[in-house]
Design a protein around this motif. Sequence first.
Motif, mmCIF file in Angstrom:
data_model
loop_
_atom_site.group_PDB
_atom_site.id
_atom_site.type_symbol
_atom_site.label_atom_id
_atom_site.label_comp_id
_atom_site.label_asym_id
_atom_site.label_seq_id
_atom_site.Cartn_x
_atom_site.Cartn_y
_atom_site.Cartn_z
ATOM 1 N N THR A 177 -72.656 -34.895 -48.314
ATOM 2 C CA THR A 177 -73.122 -34.899 -49.702
ATOM 3 C C THR A 177 -73.182 -36.333 -50.214
ATOM 4 N N SER A 234 -78.323 -30.483 -51.931
ATOM 5 C CA SER A 234 -78.084 -31.147 -53.217
ATOM 6 C C SER A 234 -78.139 -32.666 -53.084
ATOM 7 N N SER A 235 -78.075 -33.178 -51.837
ATOM 8 C CA SER A 235 -78.057 -34.629 -51.613
ATOM 9 C C SER A 235 -79.289 -35.109 -50.870
ATOM 10 N N ARG A 294 -77.373 -32.086 -61.368
ATOM 11 C CA ARG A 294 -77.823 -30.963 -60.536
ATOM 12 C C ARG A 294 -78.248 -29.781 -61.391
ATOM 13 N N LYS A 345 -81.637 -30.619 -63.070
ATOM 14 C CA LYS A 345 -82.716 -30.616 -62.081
ATOM 15 C C LYS A 345 -83.076 -29.199 -61.661
ATOM 16 N N SER A 346 -82.062 -28.337 -61.549
ATOM 17 C CA SER A 346 -82.323 -26.943 -61.195
ATOM 18 C C SER A 346 -83.194 -26.275 -62.250
#
Length: 854
Positions: free
Chosen positions: A522, A544-545, A224, A227-228
């Motif tokens: 999630t 996030s999912s 995460r 990716k952010s």
Amino acid sequence: MAVETVLIEYLGDQVFSALMNQAQFAIDFKNQFQALKTQLDLVKAFLADTNNLKMKKETLKTSLIKLRDLVYEADDILTDCVLRYDYQKDGSCSKYTPDEFFFRCRMGRQLMDLNSRMGKMGSDLSAYLTPQHLLSLGDNTYRPKVFTSQDFEPSEVIGLEEDIEKLKRWTFSASGVLQRIGIVGMGGLGKTTIAQKFFEDRAVAGCFDKKIWVSVSQDFSDERIIKSILVQLGENPSPVSDLGQMLHVINQSLQGQSCLIVMDDVWSFNQELWGKLCSAIQKTEKRSCVMITTRNEDVATHMGVESSRIHHPKVLDEKDSWSLFCNFAFQETKGKCSNSQFEKVGKEIVGKCGGLPLAIKTIAAFLATEVHNLGKWKDILDHFHELTTRKQNSSVKTSLQLSYDALPTHLKQFLLCFSIYPEDSVIQAEQLVHWWVGEGFIQRTEHSKTAEDLGYEYLTDLVRRCLVEVVERRGYDGRVYSCKMHDLVRDLTTMFAEDEMLCSFEAGKQKLSPDSRWLGLTSEMSTVTLKHCSKLRALLLMASSQGQFPFSKNQMVSLDSLRVLDLSRIRLDSTSMEKLLSWIFSLQRLAYLNLSGAVGLKEMPSSIRKLRNLHLLILAECSDLTKLHPSISYLKNLIVLDCGSCGLQYLPQGIGNLSQLQELSGFRVVRQATPQSCHLLELKQLVQLRVLRMNLSDESEITESEGELLSKLVKLRVLAINTEDCKDRTILEMLDRLHPPPYLKELYLRRYRHKSLPKWINPTKLSVLQYLCLEKGDLKSINPSAHSEEEISAFSWNCLEGLCLKFLPFLDEDWTDLQKTMQSIRYVEVSNCFNLKNFPCPVDKPGIWRKVED
């Protein structure tokens, strides 16, 4: 019982309305529904005995759990009766079939049993609670204060100026390719605020080519975080699954670029990954900086921050604490306290906060609602002392507890909804508001405002009370677009949500439970256990999912009570999508469905007609969607239909039958010869319409008879027109035929390839327009030619407060002249308007001008 109290009020109103309007189902079961209304009013009166309820909550815990189940059961029964009545009205089922006979028998038994148990519940509650006299709904309705950009916005930087300057000195004097800076301190001390102000500082921004903000939190994953970073660098992380590949893409994106990365709220980290990320940054050979905020100094040290570059913010001194308090408590007087009695009590309260900014601003924002009630201030001081001494709570927790306790019931339920979102999530305001409307939390009490309007106002009120933080808001009127929650406030919401048995949590993360009413799904959760969660009313796939939803119809057959389903950005193959839709169409009580951005959704089939209770249907950005079946016209309860940016060539005939529709997005104006399509003239039936977003293209046609259509939609307040870069003069001339709605407040015109505006866009036709947005077009002028003072006066936009001009390279206007015709203007946003003269901000890049109020 915050949520149940509101639901009881809602059910009572629904039953009363059915009885008054002589609905057939209410006539069939008149005695039982009258008894139900009486029982609901009695239970509501008992729950209003808040003092005894708080003291005896543990004693009453079993009874309250049973009451909660009864209230939801009553809602299910009422919903089923309403839906059955709808089927009868349109002839889909007859009153004289065996199926109808069995339905009525079953409903009769269920209502009798429910009333019997409700009566027993009233007896149980009467032993501990005293029924309170309840004011009428009209007198007791909570009304939030509307925010506008003119309102005083309290500053959060008081006492932190030296901290920010210190960090800037470290940054500007640094040598070497990569500098590491740490901000270390306890929760509520203002670490994130300091980092944000540093991040937004113009001088700092001028030193770096790229700026990246990563919210880490306890609930983080390496994937995460990476990716952010990729997204903020403008890269698409979807095609890349391997972390090594992602780091390689980051390295390529940063080649020759200086970079500032803020890692906010770090609790732990992957040493190997962190080393590789820093190595990728260093390979750019340009000066970069990594800033880390954490509560643990060891974390900063192990991430490579030298002790000489670790900043420890101090608590605010007495003077700065009082200034910060005044900014939030006395917003009506712009941060000035003119009453010595309030000042005396206020300073004692501030003294209890220990100089912690979060504690100070939260309690101050709460007291701002009681700014004329000195007795209330004294009560808060006493309670503050009691909670911080007897229970040994920190000042921050005490401040948050008092703020929560004092919230109106409506706001409590809205705040608890935040509990399902993972820590540090950026939450879209629209998703929240749609959830609240879909589950029936918001009841419209004023004809001029929709439930959505009220939802945004309630959210703004939570922001005012410093319980929710704004991430992005609209400039001209302050409407919140996205928001987040401080981790300490989230801890409070999870505690109360679990106490109310709305959700279950473990180590701060939500877990599946048979008693759960809400679930933020999630990728870490197993959907296998969903089949045991029959009480679920809201299921939302977390951002996030998104895309990761291992759907299996057999796992979810029992979610019959579901009212809210948000699976936005889900990615499924065609077969799995068909199975998902089949399951969704079995959820007959569903009120809110969001499939926006769904990959694999190609068709919305005829089975959509089964969702008769649907109030909101969101299909925006479903690029694969090419067909919407005409049976959507059966969804008579729809108030929002969003098909914006879809692959649909047109909306089907029958949209005009959706008589309750308040918002329609993605309406395409097509030629009259287009078969089975909804034409512009059909929209005249949508008399409740407040928002219309429409698209025109080379294939569009507006006939003479359709020209006056919009003028008939007297409730329309927002109109957005996208001409999709159409250059056909015939189409553009068709726009001139339109007669605008008489009370339009917001107008958006995008991709308009013409030198002058349509003739009806002028102050005479749009006399109450408040906001005008013009984007991506070939406009040369937006102001009618005027020379004399009389002409200028005649063409003045007297009500226009906000103006947005973006990507209008040929616009040849003088800001000085524009201002003369826009006397009320107070907010202007400009970008890439190279020929706009005398504007006080740069016109070749995004800039904002705000009128300085006296």
